[in-house]
Design a protein around this motif. Structure first.
Motif, PDB file in Angstrom:
ATOM      1  N   PHE A  67      36.751  42.087  44.405  1.00 14.47           N
ATOM      2  CA  PHE A  67      36.802  43.432  43.458  1.00 14.47           C
ATOM      3  C   PHE A  67      36.046  44.915  44.048  1.00 14.47           C
ATOM      4  N   HIS A  68      37.016  45.678  43.684  1.00 18.55           N
ATOM      5  CA  HIS A  68      36.491  47.207  44.136  1.00 18.55           C
ATOM      6  C   HIS A  68      36.595  47.989  42.562  1.00 18.55           C
ATOM      7  N   ASN A  69      35.260  48.422  42.251  1.00 15.98           N
ATOM      8  CA  ASN A  69      35.176  48.870  40.823  1.00 15.98           C
ATOM      9  C   ASN A  69      36.057  48.291  39.928  1.00 15.98           C
ATOM     10  N   GLU A  70      35.504  47.444  39.653  1.00 11.33           N
ATOM     11  CA  GLU A  70      36.074  46.512  38.168  1.00 11.33           C
ATOM     12  C   GLU A  70      35.051  46.390  37.170  1.00 11.33           C
ATOM     13  N   ALA A  71      34.113  47.393  37.001  1.00 12.83           N
ATOM     14  CA  ALA A  71      32.896  47.077  36.131  1.00 12.83           C
ATOM     15  C   ALA A  71      33.644  46.809  34.746  1.00 12.83           C
ATOM     16  N   ASP A  89      32.327  41.713  46.516  1.00  9.80           N
ATOM     17  CA  ASP A  89      32.348  43.065  46.053  1.00  9.80           C
ATOM     18  C   ASP A  89      32.836  43.850  47.327  1.00  9.80           C
ATOM     19  N   ASP A  90      34.011  44.681  47.249  1.00 12.47           N
ATOM     20  CA  ASP A  90      34.529  45.368  48.333  1.00 12.47           C
ATOM     21  C   ASP A  90      34.175  46.702  48.099  1.00 12.47           C
ATOM     22  N   GLY A  91      32.876  46.938  48.343  1.00  6.73           N
ATOM     23  CA  GLY A  91      32.381  48.527  48.220  1.00  6.73           C
ATOM     24  C   GLY A  91      32.448  49.275  47.016  1.00  6.73           C
ATOM     25  N   ARG A  98      30.909  48.649  52.658  1.00  6.53           N
ATOM     26  CA  ARG A  98      31.759  49.841  52.262  1.00  6.53           C
ATOM     27  C   ARG A  98      32.920  49.086  52.029  1.00  6.53           C
ATOM     28  N   ASN A  99      34.003  50.105  51.389  1.00  4.78           N
ATOM     29  CA  ASN A  99      35.393  49.539  51.060  1.00  4.78           C
ATOM     30  C   ASN A  99      36.259  49.383  52.198  1.00  4.78           C
ATOM     31  N   PHE A 100      36.560  47.711  52.426  1.00  2.77           N
ATOM     32  CA  PHE A 100      37.313  47.351  53.740  1.00  2.77           C
ATOM     33  C   PHE A 100      38.741  47.043  53.233  1.00  2.77           C
ATOM     34  N   ASP A 117      43.150  37.931  41.432  1.00  4.84           N
ATOM     35  CA  ASP A 117      42.604  39.283  41.112  1.00  4.84           C
ATOM     36  C   ASP A 117      41.700  39.362  40.182  1.00  4.84           C
ATOM     37  N   SER A 118      40.695  40.251  40.213  1.00  6.68           N
ATOM     38  CA  SER A 118      39.718  40.356  39.331  1.00  6.68           C
ATOM     39  C   SER A 118      39.642  41.274  38.195  1.00  6.68           C
ATOM     40  N   ASP A 119      41.056  41.689  37.972  1.00  3.59           N
ATOM     41  CA  ASP A 119      41.377  42.988  36.747  1.00  3.59           C
ATOM     42  C   ASP A 119      41.839  42.405  35.618  1.00  3.59           C
ATOM     43  N   GLY A 120      42.023  40.985  35.646  1.00  6.40           N
ATOM     44  CA  GLY A 120      42.377  40.561  34.143  1.00  6.40           C
ATOM     45  C   GLY A 120      43.925  40.409  34.305  1.00  6.40           C
ATOM     46  N   GLN A 121      44.471  40.471  35.601  1.00  7.01           N
ATOM     47  CA  GLN A 121      46.152  40.478  35.647  1.00  7.01           C
ATOM     48  C   GLN A 121      46.503  38.885  35.813  1.00  7.01           C
ATOM     49  N   HIS A 122      45.512  38.201  36.449  1.00  8.12           N
ATOM     50  CA  HIS A 122      45.547  36.888  36.763  1.00  8.12           C
ATOM     51  C   HIS A 122      44.576  36.177  35.929  1.00  8.12           C
ATOM     52  N   ARG A 177      48.850  42.878  31.885  1.00 12.06           N
ATOM     53  CA  ARG A 177      48.491  44.247  32.164  1.00 12.06           C
ATOM     54  C   ARG A 177      47.005  44.181  32.591  1.00 12.06           C
ATOM     55  N   ARG A 178      46.420  45.087  33.324  1.00  9.45           N
ATOM     56  CA  ARG A 178      45.012  44.934  33.626  1.00  9.45           C
ATOM     57  C   ARG A 178      44.310  45.359  32.462  1.00  9.45           C
ATOM     58  N   GLU A 179      43.142  44.625  32.244  1.00  9.09           N
ATOM     59  CA  GLU A 179      42.215  44.715  31.086  1.00  9.09           C
ATOM     60  C   GLU A 179      41.794  46.294  31.017  1.00  9.09           C
ATOM     61  N   ALA A 218      44.412  50.786  38.606  1.00  8.33           N
ATOM     62  CA  ALA A 218      44.791  50.189  39.556  1.00  8.33           C
ATOM     63  C   ALA A 218      44.431  50.743  40.894  1.00  8.33           C
ATOM     64  N   LYS A 219      44.118  50.084  41.817  1.00  4.53           N
ATOM     65  CA  LYS A 219      43.974  51.111  43.249  1.00  4.53           C
ATOM     66  C   LYS A 219      45.009  51.207  44.210  1.00  4.53           C
ATOM     67  N   SER A 220      46.067  50.399  43.812  1.00  9.03           N
ATOM     68  CA  SER A 220      47.249  50.402  44.676  1.00  9.03           C
ATOM     69  C   SER A 220      48.239  51.644  44.401  1.00  9.03           C
ATOM     70  N   SER A 221      48.102  52.701  44.930  1.00  7.41           N
ATOM     71  CA  SER A 221      48.622  54.016  44.827  1.00  7.41           C
ATOM     72  C   SER A 221      50.077  53.714  45.832  1.00  7.41           C
TER      73      SER A 221
HETATM   74  N1  UDP Z   1      40.604  45.381  45.298  1.00  6.01           N
HETATM   75  C1  UDP Z   1      39.843  44.978  46.415  1.00  6.01           C
HETATM   76  N2  UDP Z   1      39.512  46.063  47.222  1.00  6.01           N
HETATM   77  C2  UDP Z   1      40.626  47.439  47.280  1.00  6.01           C
HETATM   78  C3  UDP Z   1      41.401  47.289  46.277  1.00  6.01           C
HETATM   79  C4  UDP Z   1      41.622  46.489  45.281  1.00  6.01           C
HETATM   80  O1  UDP Z   1      38.908  44.226  46.464  1.00  6.01           O
HETATM   81  O2  UDP Z   1      40.352  48.053  48.212  1.00  6.01           O
HETATM   82  C5  UDP Z   1      40.832  44.167  44.419  1.00  6.01           C
HETATM   83  C6  UDP Z   1      40.978  44.965  42.916  1.00  6.01           C
HETATM   84  O3  UDP Z   1      39.545  45.009  42.413  1.00  6.01           O
HETATM   85  C7  UDP Z   1      41.574  43.783  42.157  1.00  6.01           C
HETATM   86  C8  UDP Z   1      42.652  43.172  43.273  1.00  6.01           C
HETATM   87  O4  UDP Z   1      42.066  43.734  44.589  1.00  6.01           O
HETATM   88  O5  UDP Z   1      40.926  42.455  41.898  1.00  6.01           O
HETATM   89  C9  UDP Z   1      43.821  43.900  43.035  1.00  6.01           C
HETATM   90  O6  UDP Z   1      44.032  45.498  43.047  1.00  6.01           O
HETATM   91  P1  UDP Z   1      44.968  46.376  42.060  1.00  6.01           P
HETATM   92  O7  UDP Z   1      44.764  45.763  40.609  1.00  6.01           O
HETATM   93  O8  UDP Z   1      43.985  47.638  42.230  1.00  6.01           O
HETATM   94  O9  UDP Z   1      46.259  45.987  42.793  1.00  6.01           O
HETATM   95  P2  UDP Z   1      47.575  45.847  42.056  1.00  6.01           P
HETATM   96  O10 UDP Z   1      47.285  44.636  41.176  1.00  6.01           O
HETATM   97  O11 UDP Z   1      48.135  46.887  41.564  1.00  6.01           O
HETATM   98  O12 UDP Z   1      48.174  45.157  43.168  1.00  6.01           O
END
Ligand code: UDP
Ligand code: MG
Length: 347
Positions: A48-52, A79-81, A107-109, A133-138, A239-241, A245-248
């Protein structure tokens, strides 16, 4: 099953394969240890990255659902930074329940590296390993469906594939489709359309993934590359909870480009073909000019042709050097031998 013969085999093996228990090929309902029945141990990796806003409810629902289905869950958070307080939540979760543990990067890797770190660092205490994924999409419910499919003794790896894409914009959907098509035609790693980072793996697959030493891991490609007997289970991506999303688009493009560089040398080789093609055109053009001069006398050509040719060929040359540069950069990265990630804290 876990018996003396099995331990003998493990002792003799003595390589990294022996680190993970290999007694469960088929994920039966229960494992037998020293005559007692104990529940199948399932470790779930959550990068996860910023999924508080999401991790607490997700982790609790996973632990609850997995335990109530008769398995023994362990959650391994990576925790990815994060910079939004997710780490404090992970700390509190780990303190409140010994089945939950975490590592935290300095840091974020990036998600791909976080998944690889989870696979490498989560220990050997499992019969099956999952990541999602830890954003609730799975969801935990879908995780149980994958685990159910993994009970088949003829299956080593279960992948959740998305049956819907309505959580993406039309442009993202088009880009994703184009990427899969390109990746499949250029690389030799089979990758399933719609495969996400939602898998349940038996120890044999985990051991195979642990042996890979890529600096820029692309997990979907690597999971395809290692092979093994695979089963696809269609899942509805939610949909994420909360959070964003971090994927621009630029991040997705970078990932797609990196994935193709990692799995294919075609972008490099294509230039020989393009070079030969343009050399052939040049020879053809030369012949035409000679014939024209011989038949019609000397002709004064316009600047346009010259300028277009100059720019066109110059552009192609720069592009090809750029692509070679991308590969050289990867060789350079690898030659530095830096670790793929740095752990600042672990529970
Ligand atoms: N994530 C991560 N590091 C990052 C970007 C994303 O660990 O640099 C995690 C994020 O917290 C989530 C998962 O990867 O649990 C999927 O990310 P996101 O929802 O942003 O991507 P998408 O679902 O749009 O592919
Ligand atoms: Mg997401």
């Amino acid at each position: 099953m876990h018996d003396a013969r099995d331990s003998d085999i493990k002792a003799k093996r003595g390589n990294s394969d022996s680190r993970v228990s290999r007694d469960v090929g088929s994920l039966p309902v229960n494992r037998v240890e020293k005559g007692h029945q104990t529940a199948i141990r399932l470790t779930i990796i959550l990068p996860f990255h910023n999924e508080a806003e999401n991790i607490e409810s997700l982790v609790l629902s996973i632990v609850r659902e997995v335990a109530s289905s008769g398995l023994s869950p362990r959650v391994f958070l990576v925790d990815d930074g994060s910079t939004d307080g997710s780490l404090s939540i992970a700390r509190a979760l780990a303190l409140s329940d010994e089945r939950i543990s975490f590592i935290s990067f300095s840091r974020n890797f990036g998600k791909e590296v976080a998944l690889m770190a989870g696979i490498l660092e989560c220990g050997d205490d499992f019969d099956a390993l999952a990541y999602m994924d830890s954003d609730g999409q799975h969801t935990a419910q879908d995780l149980l469906r994958l685990v159910e499919a993994a009970r088949d003794p003829d299956v080593d790896l279960v992948c959740g594939v998305r049956s819907n894409r309505d959580y993406q914009t039309h442009r993202q959907q088009r880009m994703t489709r184009l990427f899969y098509r390109l990746f499949r035609s250029l690389s030799d790693a089979p990758i399933d359309e719609g495969a996400g980072d939602f898998n349940v793996m038996k120890p044999s697959v985990v051991n195979a993934l642990r042996r890979l030493r890529e600096d820029h891991p692309f997990m979907k490609g690597l999971v395809g590359w290692v092979g093994f007997r695979k089963k696809l289970v269609p899942i509805d991506i939610q949909r994420r909870e909360g959070g964003v999303a971090k994927s621009s688009t630029p991040k997705m493009l970078r990932l797609a480009f990196g994935a193709i560089l990692s799995f294919s040398s075609w972008p490099l080789r294509a230039w020989s073909a393009i070079g030969m093609g343009s050399a052939a055109i040049a020879v053809l053009y030369l012949v035409i000019v000679i014939v024209q001069t011989a038949v019609f006398g000397r002709e004064v050509p316009g600047y346009a042709t010259t300028v277009v040719l100059l720019l066109g060929i110059g552009g192609l040359q720069l592009l090809s050097i750029g692509i070679v540069g991308e590969y050289v950069a990867r060789i350079y990265d690898a030659s530095k031998g830096r670790p793929r990630y740095l752990i600042a804290e672990r529970s």
